[in-house]
Design an enzyme around this catalytic site. Sequence first.
Site, PDB file in Angstrom:
ATOM      1  N   LYS A   1       0.851  -1.208   0.000  1.00 30.18           N
ATOM      2  CA  LYS A   1       0.000   0.000   0.000  1.00 30.18           C
ATOM      3  C   LYS A   1       0.872   1.237   0.000  1.00 30.18           C
ATOM      4  O   LYS A   1       2.049   1.197   0.373  1.00 30.18           O
ATOM      5  CB  LYS A   1      -0.936   0.020   1.201  1.00 30.18           C
ATOM      6  CG  LYS A   1      -0.254  -0.010   2.596  1.00 30.18           C
ATOM      7  CD  LYS A   1       0.207   1.332   3.089  1.00 30.18           C
ATOM      8  CE  LYS A   1       1.049   1.206   4.364  1.00 30.18           C
ATOM      9  NZ  LYS A   1       1.734   2.460   4.744  1.00 30.18           N
TER      10      LYS A   1
ATOM     11  N   PRO B   1       8.718  -3.833  -1.380  1.00 26.57           N
ATOM     12  CA  PRO B   1       9.981  -3.414  -0.761  1.00 26.57           C
ATOM     13  C   PRO B   1       9.964  -3.596   0.757  1.00 26.57           C
ATOM     14  O   PRO B   1       8.956  -3.307   1.408  1.00 26.57           O
ATOM     15  CB  PRO B   1      10.086  -1.931  -1.135  1.00 26.57           C
ATOM     16  CG  PRO B   1       9.335  -1.819  -2.429  1.00 26.57           C
ATOM     17  CD  PRO B   1       8.205  -2.813  -2.317  1.00 26.57           C
TER      18      PRO B   1
ATOM     19  N   ALA C   1      10.647  -2.997   4.642  1.00 26.75           N
ATOM     20  CA  ALA C   1      10.785  -1.830   5.547  1.00 26.75           C
ATOM     21  C   ALA C   1      10.774  -0.533   4.753  1.00 26.75           C
ATOM     22  O   ALA C   1      11.559   0.375   5.004  1.00 26.75           O
ATOM     23  CB  ALA C   1      12.054  -1.936   6.391  1.00 26.75           C
ATOM     24  N   GLY C   2       9.864  -0.444   3.787  1.00 28.38           N
ATOM     25  CA  GLY C   2       9.847   0.718   2.899  1.00 28.38           C
ATOM     26  C   GLY C   2       8.666   1.652   3.116  1.00 28.38           C
ATOM     27  O   GLY C   2       8.489   2.598   2.369  1.00 28.38           O
TER      28      GLY C   2
ATOM     29  N   GLY D   1       3.942  -1.390   3.764  1.00 23.76           N
ATOM     30  CA  GLY D   1       3.079  -2.382   4.416  1.00 23.76           C
ATOM     31  C   GLY D   1       3.314  -3.819   3.969  1.00 23.76           C
ATOM     32  O   GLY D   1       2.377  -4.619   3.995  1.00 23.76           O
ATOM     33  N   GLY D   2       4.544  -4.167   3.616  1.00 24.64           N
ATOM     34  CA  GLY D   2       4.829  -5.546   3.182  1.00 24.64           C
ATOM     35  C   GLY D   2       4.600  -6.550   4.307  1.00 24.64           C
ATOM     36  O   GLY D   2       3.987  -7.600   4.095  1.00 24.64           O
ATOM     37  N   GLY D   3       5.068  -6.243   5.510  1.00 26.95           N
ATOM     38  CA  GLY D   3       4.874  -7.137   6.662  1.00 26.95           C
ATOM     39  C   GLY D   3       3.396  -7.270   6.992  1.00 26.95           C
ATOM     40  O   GLY D   3       2.919  -8.353   7.335  1.00 26.95           O
ATOM     41  N   SER D   4       2.659  -6.163   6.867  1.00 29.13           N
ATOM     42  CA  SER D   4       1.217  -6.202   7.136  1.00 29.13           C
ATOM     43  C   SER D   4       0.503  -7.062   6.098  1.00 29.13           C
ATOM     44  O   SER D   4      -0.441  -7.789   6.423  1.00 29.13           O
ATOM     45  CB  SER D   4       0.630  -4.788   7.101  1.00 29.13           C
ATOM     46  OG  SER D   4       1.279  -3.983   8.051  1.00 29.13           O
TER      47      SER D   4
ATOM     48  N   ASP E   1      -1.866  -1.530  10.003  1.00 26.86           N
ATOM     49  CA  ASP E   1      -2.085  -1.566   8.548  1.00 26.86           C
ATOM     50  C   ASP E   1      -2.653  -2.900   8.055  1.00 26.86           C
ATOM     51  O   ASP E   1      -2.935  -3.053   6.864  1.00 26.86           O
ATOM     52  CB  ASP E   1      -0.751  -1.335   7.811  1.00 26.86           C
ATOM     53  CG  ASP E   1      -0.190   0.063   8.039  1.00 26.86           C
ATOM     54  OD1 ASP E   1      -0.959   0.947   8.471  1.00 26.86           O
ATOM     55  OD2 ASP E   1       1.004   0.253   7.773  1.00 26.86           O
TER      56      ASP E   1
HETATM   57  O1  C5P Z   1       0.808  -1.141  14.190  1.00 28.91           O
HETATM   58  P1  C5P Z   1       2.228  -1.234  13.763  1.00 28.91           P
HETATM   59  O2  C5P Z   1       2.947  -2.376  14.415  1.00 28.91           O
HETATM   60  O3  C5P Z   1       2.427  -1.193  12.303  1.00 28.91           O
HETATM   61  O4  C5P Z   1       2.926   0.097  14.303  1.00 28.91           O
HETATM   62  C1  C5P Z   1       4.314   0.149  14.538  1.00 28.91           C
HETATM   63  C2  C5P Z   1       4.622   1.314  15.462  1.00 28.91           C
HETATM   64  O5  C5P Z   1       4.410   2.552  14.776  1.00 28.91           O
HETATM   65  C3  C5P Z   1       3.762   1.424  16.718  1.00 28.91           C
HETATM   66  O6  C5P Z   1       4.241   0.615  17.754  1.00 28.91           O
HETATM   67  C4  C5P Z   1       3.888   2.911  17.038  1.00 28.91           C
HETATM   68  O7  C5P Z   1       5.136   3.185  17.645  1.00 28.91           O
HETATM   69  C5  C5P Z   1       3.922   3.536  15.655  1.00 28.91           C
HETATM   70  N1  C5P Z   1       2.551   3.950  15.226  1.00 28.91           N
HETATM   71  C6  C5P Z   1       1.968   5.069  15.815  1.00 28.91           C
HETATM   72  N2  C5P Z   1       0.717   5.435  15.452  1.00 28.91           N
HETATM   73  C7  C5P Z   1       0.028   4.751  14.505  1.00 28.91           C
HETATM   74  C8  C5P Z   1       0.596   3.620  13.867  1.00 28.91           C
HETATM   75  C9  C5P Z   1       1.873   3.241  14.265  1.00 28.91           C
HETATM   76  O8  C5P Z   1       2.593   5.725  16.663  1.00 28.91           O
HETATM   77  N3  C5P Z   1      -1.197   5.146  14.192  1.00 28.91           N
END
Ligand code: C5P
Length: 312
Positions: free
Chosen positions: A19, A104, A106-107, A110-113, A146
């Site tokens: 995404k 990609p 860590a780009g 949202g690849g991990g998601s 995500d």
């Molecule tokens: O949900 P996800 O694991 O992708 O988020 C990774 C980190 O990004 C969260 O632990 C938080 O530190 C930060 N984040 C945030 N606010 C969001 C989404 C992510 O601060 N709405």
Amino acid sequence: MTAHPSPPRRRVTVRAPGKINLSLAVGAVDARGYHELATVFHAVGLYETVTVERAVGLHLHIDSRVPGDVPTDGTNLALRAAELLRSRFTIAEGAAIRIVKDVPVAGGMGGGSADAAATLVALERLWGLGLTADELRRLGAELGADVPFAMLGHTALGRGNGAEVTSVLTTGEYRWVLAVPGGHLSTPEVFARFDALVLQHGREVPAVPEPDHAQLAALRTGDIRQLGATLHNDLEAPACSLHPGLAPVLRAAADSGCPGALVSGSGPTIAVLTEDRDHAERVRRDLDATGLLTQTLDAEGSVPGARIIDED
Ligand code: C5P
């Protein structure tokens, strides 16, 4: 949404898209440490393909076609998705999970998601759990903000921490060039830099940010120039301050006469909006010639979310 109970399968393959965020407005931090967002997610035609097969215990194999390291230990989102289903539904069975990566690493795409979303959809079918799409999305939200969007796909408004998604009407075709500079950015670090910059400049952030209504209108009418003018990401300044390679790419994209460009999510991938497929090819050549990038890709936008593409 109705449940789709189905007999257990031996092997299931699911494809889930990466995404970009067409707009990302950041607000206050909630009790869990997440920032309130108003974001427009847009699925692009670069996919993670996840195949699951019956096995004893959980196993993960990654076959990556993009540079970058992906963890294969218990922190991997696909393994966490499998563990979540096993513990929530008391499942004793295991699975061998194979991921072919084209998003990609860590780009900010949202690849991990997408891996987590595809794994949930695939294992739900492999184990015949009979969950609804809504139930799967709620489980996905426990794994990352995500993940629900990777299941929904197309284009959607994300509220809350991003996990509350509602589909958005779009018309027309969207062609993107994804410009991948070297180096990675960590999402929590980019949000922390956002907070530091807000403090430093004494800026106010809204408790709950507003969606970009001009952008939603541009998507409804398919007006590419108007869409280009509304591309906006509050994480762009913090990402640029952590990664000096980004500003020159944004300048090169602007010089190429494209309708707009922005850092995708927390970066460092830069998404460049183009007029059509031919224009995308020219922009891609121009960006390749700058020598600023490790990779450029092109992809159509607003593609479907996680889908079963093969099973037996
Ligand atoms: O949900 P996800 O694991 O992708 O988020 C990774 C980190 O990004 C969260 O632990 C938080 O530190 C930060 N984040 C945030 N606010 C969001 C989404 C992510 O601060 N709405």
